[in-house]
Design a protein around this motif. Structure first.
Motif, PDB file in Angstrom:
ATOM      1  N   LEU A  55     -33.229   1.744  11.600  1.00 34.66           N
ATOM      2  CA  LEU A  55     -33.879   2.055  10.328  1.00 34.66           C
ATOM      3  C   LEU A  55     -32.960   2.874   9.433  1.00 34.66           C
ATOM      4  CD1 LEU A  55     -37.538   2.830  11.450  1.00 34.66           C
ATOM      5  CD2 LEU A  55     -36.789   0.956   9.993  1.00 34.66           C
ATOM      6  N   GLU A  80     -35.791  -5.336  12.230  1.00 30.56           N
ATOM      7  CA  GLU A  80     -36.881  -6.271  12.531  1.00 30.56           C
ATOM      8  C   GLU A  80     -36.465  -7.346  13.531  1.00 30.56           C
ATOM      9  OE1 GLU A  80     -35.556  -5.697   9.524  1.00 30.56           O
ATOM     10  OE2 GLU A  80     -35.318  -7.523   8.348  1.00 30.56           O
ATOM     11  N   PHE A  88     -45.258   6.123  15.024  1.00 23.84           N
ATOM     12  CA  PHE A  88     -44.900   7.228  14.143  1.00 23.84           C
ATOM     13  C   PHE A  88     -45.839   8.418  14.329  1.00 23.84           C
ATOM     14  CE2 PHE A  88     -43.278   3.414  12.337  1.00 23.84           C
ATOM     15  CZ  PHE A  88     -42.073   3.756  11.752  1.00 23.84           C
ATOM     16  N   PHE A  94     -51.724   0.449   8.672  1.00 28.02           N
ATOM     17  CA  PHE A  94     -51.889  -0.123   7.343  1.00 28.02           C
ATOM     18  C   PHE A  94     -53.331   0.098   6.906  1.00 28.02           C
ATOM     19  CE2 PHE A  94     -48.731  -3.057   9.472  1.00 28.02           C
ATOM     20  CZ  PHE A  94     -47.646  -2.314   9.044  1.00 28.02           C
ATOM     21  N   PHE A 105     -50.769  -7.922  13.235  1.00 29.82           N
ATOM     22  CA  PHE A 105     -49.751  -8.072  12.192  1.00 29.82           C
ATOM     23  C   PHE A 105     -48.458  -8.705  12.709  1.00 29.82           C
ATOM     24  CE2 PHE A 105     -46.408  -6.425   9.376  1.00 29.82           C
ATOM     25  CZ  PHE A 105     -46.936  -6.737   8.143  1.00 29.82           C
ATOM     26  N   LEU A 109     -46.816 -12.618  12.202  1.00 30.28           N
ATOM     27  CA  LEU A 109     -45.472 -12.855  11.664  1.00 30.28           C
ATOM     28  C   LEU A 109     -44.691 -13.775  12.588  1.00 30.28           C
ATOM     29  CD1 LEU A 109     -44.471  -9.248  10.559  1.00 30.28           C
ATOM     30  CD2 LEU A 109     -44.948 -11.176   9.065  1.00 30.28           C
ATOM     31  N   ARG A 110     -44.988 -13.689  13.878  1.00 33.35           N
ATOM     32  CA  ARG A 110     -44.286 -14.534  14.843  1.00 33.35           C
ATOM     33  C   ARG A 110     -44.978 -15.872  15.028  1.00 33.35           C
ATOM     34  NH1 ARG A 110     -43.337  -9.582  15.479  1.00 33.35           N
ATOM     35  NH2 ARG A 110     -41.502  -8.673  16.481  1.00 33.35           N
ATOM     36  N   LEU A 157     -46.650  -6.682  21.171  1.00 33.57           N
ATOM     37  CA  LEU A 157     -45.472  -7.530  20.953  1.00 33.57           C
ATOM     38  C   LEU A 157     -44.514  -7.502  22.141  1.00 33.57           C
ATOM     39  CD1 LEU A 157     -44.770  -6.510  17.251  1.00 33.57           C
ATOM     40  CD2 LEU A 157     -45.852  -8.599  18.070  1.00 33.57           C
TER      41      LEU A 157
ATOM     42  N   LEU B 175     -45.103   3.442   6.353  1.00 31.16           N
ATOM     43  CA  LEU B 175     -45.775   2.145   6.433  1.00 31.16           C
ATOM     44  C   LEU B 175     -44.757   1.014   6.325  1.00 31.16           C
ATOM     45  CD1 LEU B 175     -48.989   2.597   4.264  1.00 31.16           C
ATOM     46  CD2 LEU B 175     -48.675   2.892   6.707  1.00 31.16           C
ATOM     47  N   LYS B 177     -41.575   1.240   7.109  1.00 33.41           N
ATOM     48  CA  LYS B 177     -40.773   1.228   8.334  1.00 33.41           C
ATOM     49  C   LYS B 177     -41.554   0.564   9.449  1.00 33.41           C
ATOM     50  CE  LYS B 177     -38.368   5.586   7.495  1.00 33.41           C
ATOM     51  NZ  LYS B 177     -38.342   6.946   8.020  1.00 33.41           N
ATOM     52  N   ALA B 178     -42.854   0.887   9.537  1.00 32.94           N
ATOM     53  CA  ALA B 178     -43.679   0.316  10.601  1.00 32.94           C
ATOM     54  C   ALA B 178     -43.717  -1.195  10.466  1.00 32.94           C
ATOM     55  CB  ALA B 178     -45.083   0.905  10.542  1.00 32.94           C
ATOM     56  N   SER B 179     -43.901  -1.655   9.246  1.00 33.83           N
ATOM     57  CA  SER B 179     -43.967  -3.093   9.010  1.00 33.83           C
ATOM     58  C   SER B 179     -42.655  -3.760   9.414  1.00 33.83           C
ATOM     59  CB  SER B 179     -44.270  -3.326   7.532  1.00 33.83           C
ATOM     60  OG  SER B 179     -43.962  -4.628   7.176  1.00 33.83           O
ATOM     61  N   GLN B 180     -41.566  -3.118   9.032  1.00 33.70           N
ATOM     62  CA  GLN B 180     -40.255  -3.669   9.367  1.00 33.70           C
ATOM     63  C   GLN B 180     -40.058  -3.717  10.884  1.00 33.70           C
ATOM     64  OE1 GLN B 180     -37.121  -1.399   7.595  1.00 33.70           O
ATOM     65  NE2 GLN B 180     -35.588  -2.987   7.903  1.00 33.70           N
ATOM     66  N   MET B 181     -40.459  -2.648  11.568  1.00 37.51           N
ATOM     67  CA  MET B 181     -40.304  -2.610  13.018  1.00 37.51           C
ATOM     68  C   MET B 181     -41.167  -3.668  13.697  1.00 37.51           C
ATOM     69  SD  MET B 181     -38.071  -0.364  13.803  1.00 37.51           S
ATOM     70  CE  MET B 181     -38.336  -0.300  15.561  1.00 37.51           C
ATOM     71  N   LEU B 182     -42.241  -4.066  13.038  1.00 41.04           N
ATOM     72  CA  LEU B 182     -43.096  -5.095  13.634  1.00 41.04           C
ATOM     73  C   LEU B 182     -42.557  -6.490  13.358  1.00 41.04           C
ATOM     74  CD1 LEU B 182     -46.538  -3.513  12.771  1.00 41.04           C
ATOM     75  CD2 LEU B 182     -45.565  -3.789  15.038  1.00 41.04           C
ATOM     76  N   GLY B 183     -41.440  -6.555  12.627  1.00 42.04           N
ATOM     77  CA  GLY B 183     -40.783  -7.838  12.455  1.00 42.04           C
ATOM     78  C   GLY B 183     -40.846  -8.414  11.056  1.00 42.04           C
ATOM     79  N   ALA B 184     -41.380  -7.648  10.097  1.00 41.04           N
ATOM     80  CA  ALA B 184     -41.533  -8.188   8.753  1.00 41.04           C
ATOM     81  C   ALA B 184     -40.237  -8.055   7.961  1.00 41.04           C
ATOM     82  CB  ALA B 184     -42.656  -7.465   8.023  1.00 41.04           C
ATOM     83  N   SER B 185     -39.920  -9.079   7.181  1.00 36.11           N
ATOM     84  CA  SER B 185     -38.785  -8.981   6.271  1.00 36.11           C
ATOM     85  C   SER B 185     -39.188  -8.094   5.093  1.00 36.11           C
ATOM     86  CB  SER B 185     -38.419 -10.375   5.758  1.00 36.11           C
ATOM     87  OG  SER B 185     -39.486 -10.875   4.976  1.00 36.11           O
TER      88      SER B 185
END
Ligand SMILES: Nc1ncnc2c1ncn2[C@@H]1O[C@H](COP(=O)(O)OP(=O)(O)O)[C@@H](O)[C@H]1O
Ligand SMILES: [Mg+2]
Lengths: 391, 285
Positions: A55, A80, A88, A94, A105, A109-110, A157, B175, B177-185
């Motif tokens: 990150l 990603e 966190f 969300f 979520f 995405l997968r 996941l 939020l 960062k979390a989304s990105q870590m879950l695989g989102a572009s």
């Protein structure tokens, strides 16, 4: 999930401007291990975590998963794409999505099928004891429940590495303990490789296979909970692990054996014997030898519970006067000084626990066994955050 | 809360309520009353009927919508990516914000004056366009539809941008960062996380921009063709009031304006409600 055996971080460095937040951080994790980064706030734990996830970009060093380099400070695999999961401190759920949608979520995405999403989400929610919460929204849940959702959202996941940044520190004390047990149970069950960040030594001791103690961006010690707890590598780790009674001392004599060291030191409270299990090659040993040669002062460290109100045979004797007694229920926390009449004698504080009643201002004859007394060279004076955040 | 402090807070509300009544409710009620009366005081629907029957007046609705809706979409549509890219602050942010606030402080008349001289047939914009060979004849930026729309862009975009910037930068950065870590572009994160969380802000920015654009008056007169393609509804109301001195007809037009604005606002709020079903709390951590 792509399988792997080790994740290794090599000489990872992070600079913010001219400030080095992380200095040559090197560590290897085995698959399934639970590793904790422990240190006071501002020591670089979050930075280390965020660097490992990708990150934030690293300024130097490399990160490998087996032979695959995922970051060499110039090229990196995007966060990603690393298949890491992160929890966190503030949960980061969300707010516009239901619990179910939060957990689903990553699966969506997968491109999992609807059926597989439902099965996996239900399983994950069951694992964190949140069956039936799927249609709730984060704002309708307590902090502990939200953190469970955050954990479910990651483990659903099956990440290669699970990273948790002070996940319990926003919860109240009772919930913290409860969720700690659950985390432990979850890890025993899933064996997902975990890095856990905390400034709380109890959490670290209770959860970890290995603890990494950090200070000002540098690793101080890596070891099992037993090792860091009873055999700290330096004064900082000792302080963080609950050692007290840090008095300035001068080495009078050292006698060396291959696996230990017997020292006699002079303190404000008189001469004390220390039996140190510092084997040959131990940096602490060479530091003490050097300190004796140069006449530099060293520092003692004794756990409060290792100082006894009634001295036994073979113990060091500490003659002192109690100055403050705090009643803590089963025991009292007693502070004392060697000699209130001289500045040197009043400077060093003696901290110990006693189940017997102790009155303030009374003369005491305390005992401490030589193998409970540790000796360390003084800490170097890099920007230290020893007091801040230490338990 | 004790009853004493409750009544105390009501007392504190009094000036605000008085203010609302005097400045908003009273004129509105009086206008409503006027719109349903004849010049001699009798009750009538004639003022409304006349507006809808008179094609010259009735078409101002479409003229005004045709001016205000596209530019509102453009303003808000541009403000979203700008706010998104500046959400974590950036170099020169203060300068950019300054230049965005200037048009707000200038007001419509000064913007129009400026545009008339800079964007006119001999203004530097046309000279520049011709100098670099992009066009061979001056482009008409003023005294037409385009002129009004540009001026509404200049005055409306800063509002939309600043409002949305406040909104996005208030969203917990974890939020993303979390989304990105879950695989989102980056795009998936924007579309699935940030945009839905921005929706309330987008809705408000849209309503505000639309209301400002729909009631456009000075720039429609100064920069447009007030007797033709940019004869907006506010001009019609003005002419009835101050050229024909028929305040009843003018009031009816204002009421129709208000009704159209209300309809659009309602549509936007319905959209917002569908997009943002979740709790109304934006997690701030
Ligand atoms: N984005 C940043 N810019 C500049 N300095 C930072 C940034 N993030 C962290 N730091 C600094 O790096 C050091 C380590 O911070 P951090 O990793 O957050 O500590 P911890 O998580 O152990 O409390 C701190 O001194 C902090 O001020
Ligand atoms: Mg931190």
């Amino acid at each position: 999930m792509k399988d792997f055996k080790h994740i290794s971080v090599r000489r990872m460095t992070k600079r913010f401007g001219d400030k080095t937040a992380l200095h040559e951080f090197s560590l290897a994790f085995d698959k399934g291990e639970f590793v904790t980064f422990l240190g006071p706030s501002g020591c670089g734990k979050s930075t280390a975590l965020n660097c490992i996830t990708g990150l934030i970009p690293i300024s130097g060093g490399e990160i490998f998963i087996d032979d695959e380099c995922i970051d060499d400070s110039r090229n990196k695999v995007a966060p990603e794409k690393r298949e890491f999961g992160m929890v966190f401190q503030n949960y980061a759920l969300f707010p516009h999505l239901s619990v179910f949608d939060n957990v689903a979520f990553g699966l969506r995405l997968r491109k999992h099928t609807k059926k597989s999403v439902k099965e996996k989400v239900d399983t994950a929610l069951r694992l964190v004891h949140l069956e039936g919460y799927g249609s709730k929204f984060p704002a309708q849940m307590s902090g502990g429940e939200q953190q469970r959702v955050a954990i479910a959202r990651c483990i659903v996941l099956e990440p290669r590495l699970l990273l948790l940044d002070e996940p319990l520190s926003n919860l109240d004390a009772k919930l913290r303990v409860e969720l700690r047990y659950e985390l432990k149970a979850l890890h025993e069950r899933l064996r997902v490789t975990t890095i856990y960040v905390t400034h709380d030594q109890t959490e670290a001791l209770a959860l970890s296979d290995r603890i990494v103690v950090m200070r000002a961006g540098k690793i101080q010690q890596v070891g099992t909970p037993e090792e860091v707890f009873s055999d700290p590598a330096n004064l900082f780790v000792a302080d963080f692990m609950g050692f007290k009674n840090m008095w300035k001392a001068k080495i009078e004599s050292l006698s060396q054996s291959p696996d230990h060291l017997d020292a006699v030191v002079k303190t404000a409270g008189g001469s004390l014997r220390a039996h140190l299990r510092y084997p040959e090659g131990d940096p602490r040993r060479s530091a003490l030898v050097a300190a004796q040669a140069s006449g530099k002062p060293v520092v003692t460290a004794i756990r409060p519970e290792d100082i006894l109100l009634h001295a036994q045979a073979g113990m060091n004797l500490l003659s002192c006067t109690s100055t403050l007694v705090e009643y803590l229920g089963q025991q009292s926390q007693v502070s004392a000084c060697f000699d209130a009449s001289t500045p040197e004698g009043a400077a060093d504080r003696i901290d110990f626990r006693s189940s017997d009643r102790v009155e303030e201002g009374r003369g005491l004859e305390l005992g401490v066994a030589p193998d409970k007394l540790l000796l360390f060279p003084e800490l170097d004076t890099i920007a230290s955050t020893v007091e801040e955040g230490s338990p | 809360m004790s009853s004493a402090s409750k009544s105390g807070s009501k007392v504190l509300l009094a000036p605000a309520i008085a203010f609302l009544v005097l400045l908003f409710l009273y004129p509105f009620a009086y206008g409503l009353y006027l719109s349903f009366t004849k010049a001699d005081g009798g009750a009538t629907f004639a003022n409304y009927v006349r507006f809808f029957k008179d094609p010259w007046d009735f078409r101002t609705i479409w003229t005004t919508l045709w001016i205000s809706l596209p530019i509102t979409f453009i303003n808000v549509g541009l403000a979203i990516p700008f706010a998104y890219y500046m959400r974590r602050g950036m170099k020169g942010e203060k300068t950019i914000t300054f230049f965005l606030i200037v048009p707000i402080t200038l007001g419509a008349v000064l913007i129009s004056e400026g545009m008339l001289s800079y964007m006119g047939p001999r203004g530097w914009l046309n000279q520049f366009l011709m100098a670099i060979g992009l066009v061979h004849h001056p482009v008409r930026f003023t005294h037409n539809y385009l002129g009004v729309v540009i001026s509404l862009g200049l005055s409306g975009f800063p509002y939309a941008f600043l409002m949305l910037l406040g909104y996005v930068s208030g969203i917990n950065p974890d939020l993303e960062k979390a989304s990105q870590m879950l695989g989102a572009s980056k795009f998936q994160t924007f579309w699935k996380i940030l945009f839905p969380l921005m929706v309330p802000g987008v809705a408000i920015a849209f309503c505000l921009n639309f209301v400002m654009a729909f009631s456009v008056f000075p720039s429609a007169v100064l920069l447009g063709q007030p007797s033709g393609p940019t004869r907006v509804i506010a001009i019609a109301a003005y002419q009835w009031a101050f050229e024909k001195f028929n305040f009843n007809a003018a009031s009816a037009i204002s009421m129709i304006m208000a009704a159209i604005e209300l309809i659009v606002i309602t549509l936007v709020l319905v959209w917002r409600g569908r997009m943002y079903k979740g709790a109304s709390i934006v997690g701030k951590g």
